[in-house]
Write an enzyme that holds these catalytic residues in place. Structure first.
Site: not given
Length: 238
Positions: A75, A104, A205
């Protein structure tokens, strides 16, 4: 290992369990530990593209891997297409996918104009995805958060696929859902995104147990499921 979205999708059918990119945590020793306990695709911690390109000390310390550390997603974060491409050229032989950090929500990302803050400039994001996907040898993926306006999210993910993104990870929360305002991830939005796209989608999530991973995969129909905090607390989560 991965050449196209179909290769990625085929792998995820065998092992849909994914380690999230976590600064100071998803480094090589931790990646090898969770691989031992069933994790498949692993993300590196976020690599700052400009620093990796210009600072040799940062470049030597931020990222390490080995032949057993596969499949691996590297990443990166940044906002300048030329810098990002130059960094990708240095990294493309060291992993299987390069991921653009568009998720982010931290203040440092705001100052650097990357992560979820870069999403505010959709045209620049699409330019970056197209430039990288056209000029490096391994697939480009993106990790995003939801916009407050879900219709905007649904429109954007189709554009990002058209620009050359081969894998999309969706954190089912908005940028405002951070720290004290976390709230539940929106699995319905992830289901809708999966229905809209042909590339593989990873859900992120509301994962706190192995049972949650199964529920998430069944509910969202996504190709993979990603864990961060839960797998950090219990590396054998998967």
């Amino acid at each position: 290992m991965f050449k196209t979205s179909d290769y990625i999708k085929s792998y995820l059918k065998i092992n849909p369990y994914v380690l999230a990119p976590m600064v100071d945590h998803s480094d090589l020793p931790f990646r090898m530990l969770v691989r031992k306990y069933g994790c498949g695709i692993c993300f590196t911690p976020m690599i700052h593209a400009r620093l990796y390109l210009t600072d040799s000390a940062y470049r030597n310390n931020i990222f390490k891997t080995c032949s057993e550390d596969r499949p691996l997603v590297i990443q990166i974060a940044g906002c300048d297409p030329k810098t990002l491409l130059a960094t990708c050229k240095l990294l493309e032989s060291k992993g299987d996918i390069i991921d653009i950090n568009l998720g982010c929500p931290q203040g440092i990302a705001k100052r650097g104009n990357y992560g979820s803050f870069l999403l505010e400039n959709e045209e620049l994001v699409l330019q970056i995805v197209e430039k990288l996907s056209s000029n490096i040898k391994i697939p480009i993926s993106c990790k995003i958060r939801l916009f407050d306006d879900l219709d905007r999210t649904y429109s954007f993910v189709k554009k990002i696929e058209e620009s050359g993104c081969k894998l999309l990870t969706v954190h089912g929360r908005t940028r405002k859902q951070n720290k004290d305002m976390v709230g539940s991830a929106n699995w319905d939005a992830m289901l809708k995104i999966k229905q809209l796209l042909t590339i593989p989608v990873i859900a992120n999530g509301n994962i706190s147990s192995y049972e949650d991973t199964i529920k998430c995969l069944e509910y969202t129909k996504c190709d993979g499921v990603m864990s961060a905090e839960a797998i950090l607390e219990y590396p054998a989560l998967f």
